[in-house]
Design an enzyme around this catalytic site. Sequence first.
Site, mmCIF file in Angstrom:
data_model
loop_
_atom_site.group_PDB
_atom_site.id
_atom_site.type_symbol
_atom_site.label_atom_id
_atom_site.label_comp_id
_atom_site.label_asym_id
_atom_site.label_seq_id
_atom_site.Cartn_x
_atom_site.Cartn_y
_atom_site.Cartn_z
ATOM 1 N N ASP A 39 0.853 -1.198 0.000
ATOM 2 C CA ASP A 39 0.000 0.000 0.000
ATOM 3 C C ASP A 39 0.879 1.234 0.000
ATOM 4 O O ASP A 39 1.820 1.323 0.794
ATOM 5 C CB ASP A 39 -0.923 0.040 1.217
ATOM 6 C CG ASP A 39 -2.184 0.853 0.934
ATOM 7 O OD1 ASP A 39 -3.287 0.272 0.995
ATOM 8 O OD2 ASP A 39 -2.073 2.062 0.632
ATOM 9 N N TYR A 166 -13.716 5.418 -13.537
ATOM 10 C CA TYR A 166 -13.646 4.241 -12.665
ATOM 11 C C TYR A 166 -14.389 3.044 -13.289
ATOM 12 O O TYR A 166 -13.882 1.916 -13.303
ATOM 13 C CB TYR A 166 -14.254 4.625 -11.313
ATOM 14 C CG TYR A 166 -14.277 3.547 -10.263
ATOM 15 C CD1 TYR A 166 -13.121 3.171 -9.586
ATOM 16 C CD2 TYR A 166 -15.477 2.926 -9.915
ATOM 17 C CE1 TYR A 166 -13.160 2.198 -8.602
ATOM 18 C CE2 TYR A 166 -15.531 1.958 -8.931
ATOM 19 C CZ TYR A 166 -14.368 1.591 -8.274
ATOM 20 O OH TYR A 166 -14.417 0.630 -7.293
ATOM 21 N N LYS A 170 -12.732 -0.449 -14.292
ATOM 22 C CA LYS A 170 -13.161 -1.655 -13.596
ATOM 23 C C LYS A 170 -13.675 -2.711 -14.566
ATOM 24 O O LYS A 170 -13.419 -3.896 -14.405
ATOM 25 C CB LYS A 170 -14.230 -1.308 -12.550
ATOM 26 C CG LYS A 170 -13.679 -0.597 -11.322
ATOM 27 C CD LYS A 170 -12.417 -1.281 -10.831
ATOM 28 C CE LYS A 170 -12.235 -1.343 -9.349
ATOM 29 N NZ LYS A 170 -10.972 -1.998 -8.948
HETATM 30 P P1 NAI Z 1 -9.804 1.536 0.139
HETATM 31 O O1 NAI Z 1 -9.657 2.931 -0.332
HETATM 32 O O2 NAI Z 1 -10.072 1.284 1.573
HETATM 33 O O3 NAI Z 1 -8.542 0.666 -0.297
HETATM 34 C C1 NAI Z 1 -7.789 0.887 -1.427
HETATM 35 C C2 NAI Z 1 -6.338 0.924 -1.039
HETATM 36 O O4 NAI Z 1 -5.535 1.022 -2.209
HETATM 37 C C3 NAI Z 1 -5.982 2.134 -0.158
HETATM 38 O O5 NAI Z 1 -5.422 1.691 1.064
HETATM 39 C C4 NAI Z 1 -4.964 2.915 -0.997
HETATM 40 O O6 NAI Z 1 -3.946 3.546 -0.242
HETATM 41 C C5 NAI Z 1 -4.421 1.832 -1.909
HETATM 42 N N1 NAI Z 1 -3.856 2.376 -3.143
HETATM 43 C C6 NAI Z 1 -4.337 3.371 -3.912
HETATM 44 N N2 NAI Z 1 -3.552 3.594 -4.960
HETATM 45 C C7 NAI Z 1 -2.528 2.717 -4.870
HETATM 46 C C8 NAI Z 1 -1.382 2.461 -5.676
HETATM 47 N N3 NAI Z 1 -1.147 3.156 -6.796
HETATM 48 N N4 NAI Z 1 -0.524 1.476 -5.290
HETATM 49 C C9 NAI Z 1 -0.747 0.782 -4.152
HETATM 50 N N5 NAI Z 1 -1.826 0.980 -3.345
HETATM 51 C C10 NAI Z 1 -2.697 1.944 -3.710
HETATM 52 O O7 NAI Z 1 -10.991 0.952 -0.749
HETATM 53 P P2 NAI Z 1 -11.673 -0.494 -0.772
HETATM 54 O O8 NAI Z 1 -13.129 -0.266 -0.757
HETATM 55 O O9 NAI Z 1 -11.064 -1.393 0.211
HETATM 56 O O10 NAI Z 1 -11.309 -0.938 -2.261
HETATM 57 C C11 NAI Z 1 -10.575 -2.082 -2.586
HETATM 58 C C12 NAI Z 1 -10.852 -2.448 -4.024
HETATM 59 O O11 NAI Z 1 -12.218 -2.828 -4.181
HETATM 60 C C13 NAI Z 1 -10.623 -1.285 -4.999
HETATM 61 O O12 NAI Z 1 -10.059 -1.795 -6.195
HETATM 62 C C14 NAI Z 1 -12.012 -0.783 -5.265
HETATM 63 O O13 NAI Z 1 -12.115 -0.128 -6.493
HETATM 64 C C15 NAI Z 1 -12.795 -2.081 -5.233
HETATM 65 N N6 NAI Z 1 -14.219 -1.924 -4.975
HETATM 66 C C16 NAI Z 1 -14.670 -1.497 -3.778
HETATM 67 C C17 NAI Z 1 -16.027 -1.369 -3.561
HETATM 68 C C18 NAI Z 1 -16.598 -0.988 -2.246
HETATM 69 O O14 NAI Z 1 -17.828 -1.017 -2.124
HETATM 70 N N7 NAI Z 1 -15.786 -0.634 -1.272
HETATM 71 C C19 NAI Z 1 -16.995 -1.632 -4.646
HETATM 72 C C20 NAI Z 1 -16.412 -2.129 -5.847
HETATM 73 C C21 NAI Z 1 -15.065 -2.252 -5.997
#
Ligand code: NAI
Length: 302
Positions: A39, A166, A170
């Site tokens: 991260d 996005y 996705k």
């Molecule tokens: P989150 O924001 O809590 O986690 C995403 C993490 O990715 C963050 O900790 C961030 O620092 C890290 N990150 C961002 N850019 C980065 C990079 N270039 N290199 C390394 N790390 C990086 O969000 P969440 O909800 O846990 O999302 C996880 C995945 O699930 C994402 O791909 C999101 O698009 C996907 N997602 C989430 C949904 C939801 O309802 N929370 C719905 C659909 C998809």
Amino acid sequence: MSGISFKGRVAIVTGAGGGLGREYSLDLAKRGAKVVVNDLGGTLDGSGGGSSAADKVVAEIKAAGGEAVANYDSVSTMEGGKNIVKTAVDHFGKVDILINNAGILRDRSFLKMTEADWDQVIAVHLRGAFCVTQPAALVMKENNYGRIVLTASTSGIYGNFGQANYGAAKMAQVGFMNVIKQELVKYNIKVNTVAPNADTQMTRGLIPEEIAKKLKPKFNVPMTVYLCSEENQDTGMIFTMSAGWFARTAVVSGEGVCIGDTERDIAAEEVMEQFEKIKSLENARPFPNATEVYALSYPLMV
Ligand code: NAI
């Protein structure tokens, strides 16, 4: 119920400093995997960065008796991707599991979306999937074993206002998966895609509180972790989940309509006339590759 174990397995989880990635990492480690917690610790829009998010999760895993190492590279460059994989190889000797989970949001209605909003979201989600998966798959190939999970979203599969960047990034995971599943299957590497739903920093404020509290990140863990297991023999599938609901999602084609005889011209009016039948999804089904869908046109070929 027989237990799923990751003893002896090495996993990389990108974007694992919080939200879903953290939950996946904790469960994989609890089940015996050695985990690279990647991260870059930025904010939701991808700005900033730091080591504390990944470090905290590593500390949690170690406190629970597991093994983990932090990595702070960005997934969106090939240099970063290679370094994430190198971290796994240097510390744990190999890579068996990759969860491409890192993500950012830069929501804006389409007509107001800037080039930077577009590029940065595509860079993390789509470029990021390429930049980490290719070096990881090269290592998996050597060991003739791998499980890869990509992260899509209903925002791309079905659409969500304000997320053209996005949603495109996705849904692109599905196209990426459909191709690499075919290329990697001979190395015993299975690639699947999840579309999660959870109350995390990404969705905070977007979902009404009453619903948000039912969307615990941990309810997305069982599907993703199962797809990472040796027990999972499926590849090339999409699974959508929310609050304990799990379903397969698929790209399908309908039976369609054959017009003409491969010689004569076909008029737009003929399509218009048959449009209801062409649109129909009755008997629609998914296809394993691009070639097989054209079997539906074979009646024209004889
Ligand atoms: P989150 O924001 O809590 O986690 C995403 C993490 O990715 C963050 O900790 C961030 O620092 C890290 N990150 C961002 N850019 C980065 C990079 N270039 N290199 C390394 N790390 C990086 O969000 P969440 O909800 O846990 O999302 C996880 C995945 O699930 C994402 O791909 C999101 O698009 C996907 N997602 C989430 C949904 C939801 O309802 N929370 C719905 C659909 C998809």
